[in-house]
Structure formats: structure tokens, C-alpha cells
Design an enzyme around this catalytic site. Structure first.
Site, PDB file in Angstrom:
ATOM      1  N   VAL A 199       0.723  -1.192  -0.005  1.00 45.31           N
ATOM      2  CA  VAL A 199      -0.087  -0.053  -0.036  1.00 45.31           C
ATOM      3  C   VAL A 199       0.902   1.225  -0.111  1.00 45.31           C
ATOM      4  O   VAL A 199       1.902   1.342   0.998  1.00 45.31           O
ATOM      5  CB  VAL A 199      -0.895  -0.141   1.021  1.00 45.31           C
ATOM      6  CG1 VAL A 199      -1.679   1.204   1.447  1.00 45.31           C
ATOM      7  CG2 VAL A 199      -1.791  -1.157   1.241  1.00 45.31           C
ATOM      8  N   CYS A 200       0.382   2.262  -0.892  1.00 47.83           N
ATOM      9  CA  CYS A 200       1.488   3.313  -1.024  1.00 47.83           C
ATOM     10  C   CYS A 200       1.445   4.275   0.295  1.00 47.83           C
ATOM     11  O   CYS A 200       0.417   4.483   0.466  1.00 47.83           O
ATOM     12  CB  CYS A 200       1.181   4.116  -2.208  1.00 47.83           C
ATOM     13  SG  CYS A 200       2.224   5.700  -2.362  1.00 47.83           S
TER      14      CYS A 200
END
Lengths: 129, 103, 119, 119, 129, 103
Positions: C77-78
Site C-alpha cells: 500500500v503506497c
């Protein structure tokens, strides 16, 4: 790609980042720019393309105070500092929007669809948002 | 030169993604219509003209699960569009060097 | 073959995450490897463990988590996209990790293909 | 005049919430009342208190909350849309409340105008 | 609106719910339907319009098992049970998509743009998504 | 009969929202272009033709803050489009019985 890179231990791939959306109406322009700035730190062959409404991202003279959003258009100037030099704008997209290269905030290579088609066909990885 | 698979997931009745893909896809490339992009495969829609015009130049595929979901199993699709399932989608990605999504 | 996948939308509003999941499942069934799925833009919402779909609906947060744990997929997940959208460790589903955008570029470099799903 | 507002998108990915906020602010400045803002679809993300934008960016979660507390606006998050998207009391910003879709219909009935902001 | 309602304590407003998006590709079709079903419980004058890609929401014969999403198309049948009787579909939208009323899962009133224009212009509240 | 304010927030270069609004807005209605919809106000874009064709029938407004944000202060807008700020947007909503958003 230079000849010695072909022989090196690291693969160099051709990465193209495609921008087709206008700024501010959606966050994609901003978040795609953030990817490109990170990508520049990797030793890959990077190009950035603006077409369709994506060409609006580079319009000069953006003033966002009255909409309360951050003006990120100056950040495109950093592409040059990050050695991202292949910046293409599709000529047909500019023209149909009544714009020309002089309206853009950074120097770009304006290419006709016929040429952009060839450039796109040479990419290994295409990231769009 | 690499071989390209173009992915179009938007309806031609709403957005310009398909038009841009057809303008910029190189002859010999494959185009997979998925999600709302499958509406572009309908033979009797006005959008059919643009796809038909590129039939000789590009190879068209449509994702069957998205066709069925949208109730298009009983509607004529354009001749020459190949229906694939998710496994066929994977094969197309494998068979082409690069996948480009027209978001 | 080794695949990287980029998911740009959340698990409900757009079909992107559904399509990506079905693609990943099919790739694995064919003996390929899905090495990493990177979640960007609203895609970060796919990791929100508070997500509670109706009982007769699919739950992509859990589906991704299970598929990853069974097949060794790296779900990233960024961090920048997640922070602004309020996705933090405290709501992160098992099997996801938060990391930087460099992981997306790496997914493009290290895998044979990168496939993008979005709006 | 009394306004109801419907916001269908979250605080970052689309401009809808920004536009709705500027509209509400301007309406209040002109002496109108904004009685209720209803958050539907991805609009429910406007209530996520974990949201942490970059320091030089606007924070719509806080802006809505402040505007509501200063002007008595009823900020309603749709329970069905919120549940599937993982927005629950534990992450709900002060000034928002979770309730049913009937509150949207009521906002249309009881106010002089209902203005919709979305994608 | 009936004459006695005009004089009653409650205002009856004309609510129109507008659907312009295809199902499954986005959630708007489903979540807009959920609003209409709730709205039906209020004593207002409710109409629902399908135009542009929104007409696809009503296509018969939807089978979603292979995409793993819930098939909600049968729920449109509940509109009748909820006494939502004004269901309009724009003729031009149907035609350009190669569809006709026989392709739809529920009986609807197919109206030309010229007529829909008049119907829309009579609404008090328009909710779109 | 009520008076209508139509809100268009999408670019004519990406979606069909403006086309649908122009097709279905009754003569005498107002149309406010906002967010990415403001690109439809550019005089030199090919989209100008559709708006110009409706100039006699509809009254057009464009949201100034969105025009400035997108760098269009130095670009010619169509004659006869009125520029308003958020306060003017509020006034338009007040002056018309119903607001319809073309999402």
C-alpha cells in the site's frame, strides 16, 4: 539504452508514464507526477506522455488560491532536475484544445499521433492513472 | 519493437478512452475490451463503427465474464471479436510484451 | 511468468480491484507467479480491515489477504496515498504492508509484466 | 434560504468535496443556512479522522468539521455506504454522525434547494 | 400532486433520480437504486430516469457469477412493489445502443429527448450519481 | 414549470456530460460550468462549437476560481459566458428553482 547498459547486470527497461486527465478535477495528475519523480531515481529509461485532457496539466499560469487546492504545476519543472528529459505532448490533443507549446509551463517535445504511436509501441512498462 | 496489448475498460458511450486507444494503437496490436469497455463490442450500437473501421489493423478481444454480467449474451457482438475469460486475459498479457491500460 | 499488478481504485466504487483480483487468481491457476500487487490512489482502501460489505457481497479486503497468504503475494500500500486517505497501520488488514512508491517502480523492473487496473 | 448538499466523492480523489465546501462557505457568507450535508458513495471518506494530508495541503475532514460546528450544520454519513467502505464510529471525525439514507431524502424535502456534488 | 395534498401540512415535492452510468463498472447504479428504494417510503412524487449508459442498468439477462459481483438487476423489479411507477428511459439513449424496451428487465416509459426535457424541467429536486 | 440550473463538472474532452446536458436542458435554463467542466468555456477548443450552438437557447456561466486554477485566465473564453465566483454560484442556485448536476 547505451550498449554497455545492455551488458550490465541490471536490466534497463523503457518506462512510460501516461497522463490523460486534467488537473484538480481529480487527483490522478498529482499522484502520477509523484510516481514519476520517484521513478527518476531508478536507472531506467523514463518517458512521460501528456495526451487528451492530460495536456491541461502543463498549462501555464495556474492559480489555485480560490479553490483552496495546492498548485502543483511548478513541480513539473523539477522533471528536468531529475533528468527526466523525454517529455512528449500529443500535437492533436493540444490543437483540438486550442493550445500550443507556448502555453505550457515546461519545454516539451510536441509529437504527432503518428509518431507517438511508434514511441508507445517501444515501451516495456506503461503506467497510467 | 515490442508487441502491445491495449486494455480499454470504459464505455464508448461515456468517455473517449476507446477513441484514443484506436488512434494510438499500432497496427498489429491487440485490444482487450473489459469492464464497461465491453459495450464497445455491441454490433448494433453506434460505437460499432469506430471499432469496425480498425478491424483490419487491430485484433480485438472482449472479456466474456464482463459481457455476461452486463446482460449482453443475448445481444449480437461484432464479428471478428474474440471472447476470452480471465485465463484468456492472462494468456494475452503473456503473449504480448507490454500491457497498456487506457485509464 | 512473473506478474506485477497496480490497482488504482478502492474495493467498491470501481470494478478495478475486482478485475485485478480475478486476473491474479487466473494467473496463479495457470502456474504463473503474482509477485506483487501495488495499491495506489484510492486503491489503498483495499487494505482497510474495517470494511464490512453486505453478507451476500464479496469482500475484496479479505479476498486479497487470503490470496496473498496462500500464494506469497507481496501486497504493498503506497504510504503517501494512504496517509492522506487515512489508511494507517491501525486499520491495515493482515497480509498488506505500507511502503513507498519505489516498490511500484521495482514491480515494473523485476517482473515480466506490469498490468494496471484503474478508473 | 435553506440548503441541503449531497457529496458523492471523498476528500482527495475528486474535487467534489472541495467544491461543495466552497459552496457551503459562500452560502453561509451570504446569510443563507446550510442545514445538512449528506455524504454518500465515496463521500463517506470525508468523515475519516485518520486522514492526514500533507502539511501544505487542505484538510477537508477538519474543514467540514469546523464549518459544521461554527454554523450548526448537520453532517450525515450514510451508514450503508460507510459500512462497506470501513467507515465506523471509531474513525469518525467530530461533528459527523452516521445515519440512514432517509436523511438524504429529508434534506431534499425540508430544504429550499438540494445541490449535488460528485464525479 | 392531488388537490388535497396541496392543502395538507406536508409539502409534496417532485423528486427525480437520474441514472447515467452503466452497472458493475462503478457502484453508482447500485447505490442510486438503494436511495430510490428508501425514497419510495416518503410520500413524495418520485420518478426515476435512465439515460445515456444508465439504460444499461435495466438490460435483461445479467449474469454476474464469473465477475464475482452481486447481481442486483432483479431489485429493479421491486420498484413496482414500492409504488415507484414513473420510470422513464430516454429513447435516443436506447436507440444509439442498439436496444429497445423489449431488452429491459422491467416495463418502462420510453420517452424521446423532447419529452424528457419537459419532464426534467418540472422537478423540484434532482438527485444524480 | 420550474426554472433550472444545470451543473456540468466534466471536461467535454473526456466525457459526454456536457452533450447530454445541452440535449436535455430546456430553453431558458442556466448552465454553470465548474471543475473540469470549465474547459468547455475555451473559445478556441473544438468543443466550443456545441456550446456556441446553444448560446441563444441557454444562459452559460463558468466558475472563475476553477478557470484560474486551470491556468485559463490568459486564454480566450467564449463570448457570452458569464464568469461567477462561489458567491455567484450560490446566487444562481437561489435564483433557480432546481439545480441538476450532470454526474
Amino acid at each position: 539504452m547505451e550498449p554497455w547498459e545492455e551488458d550490465g547486470p541490471e536490466t534497463v527497461k523503457r518506462f512510460m508514464y501516461v497522463n490523460r486527465k486534467a488537473p484538480y478535477g481529480t487527483i490522478y495528475a498529482l499522484e502520477n507526477l509523484e510516481v514519476v519523480l520517484i521513478a527518476a531515481a531508478f536507472d531506467q529509461d523514463v518517458s512521460v506522455v501528456f495526451l487528451d485532457d492530460g495536456v491541461y496539466q502543463l498549462k501555464k499560469n495556474q492559480h489555485t488560491a480560490a479553490i483552496g487546492m495546492k498548485n502543483f504545476s511548478n513541480t513539473y519543472r523539477a522533471l528536468d532536475d531529475y533528468d527526466v528529459e523525454k517529455i512528449y505532448v500529443e500535437q492533436e490533443s493540444l490543437q483540438s484544445r486550442g493550445l500550443s507549446a507556448e502555453d505550457l509551463i515546461i519545454p516539451v517535445e510536441v509529437v504527432a499521433a503518428d509518431d507517438l504511436r511508434e514511441i508507445m509501441a517501444q515501451q516495456d512498462v506503461v503506467i497510467s492513472s | 519493437m515490442t508487441t502491445m496489448l491495449h486494455l480499454v475498460n470504459k464505455s464508448p458511450g461515456e468517455r473517449n478512452s476507446l477513441d484514443s486507444c484506436l488512434r494510438l494503437a499500432k497496427a498489429g496490436s491487440a485490444v482487450l475490451l473489459l469492464e464497461d469497455g465491453v459495450y464497445a463490442a455491441m454490433a448494433n450500437a453506434t460505437s460499432a463503427e469506430a471499432v469496425t473501421a480498425c478491424m483490419g489493423k487491430l485484433i480485438f478481444y472482449v472479456l466474456g465474464p464482463d459481457v455476461s454480467a452486463r446482460g449482453l449474451d443475448d445481444v449480437p457482438l461484432l464479428d471478428g471479436i474474440n471472447v476470452v475469460d480471465y485465463g484468456g486475459f492472462v494468456d494475452l498479457v503473456v503473449e504480448h510484451d507490454t500491457a497498456q491500460s487506457w485509464l | 511468468m512473473k506478474f506485477g499488478i497496480l490497482v488504482n481504485e478502492g474495493p467498491f466504487t470501481h470494478q478495478a480491484s475486482d478485475s485485478a483480483y480475478r486476473f491474479a487468481e487466473a494467473a496463479i491457476a495457470k502456474g504463473h507467479e503474482v509477485a506483487r500487487v501495488f495499491f495506489y490512489n484510492d486503491g489503498v482502501f483495499n487494505s482497510n480491515k474495517l470494511s464490512e460489505p453486505q453478507s451476500d457481497d464479496r469482500n475484496l479486503v479479505q479476498l486479497w489477504s487470503q490470496l496473498a497468504q496462500e500464494n506469497g503475494i507481496d501486497l504493498v500500500v503506497c504510504v503517501a496515498a494512504a496517509l492522506r486517505r487515512g489508511i494507517k497501520e491501525e486499520v491495515l488488514q493482515d497480509g498488506f504492508r505500507i511502503s513507498g512508491l519505489g516498490q511500484l517502480v521495482e514491480a515494473g523492473i523485476e517482473n515480466d509484466r506490469l498490468v494496471v487496473f484503474g478508473d
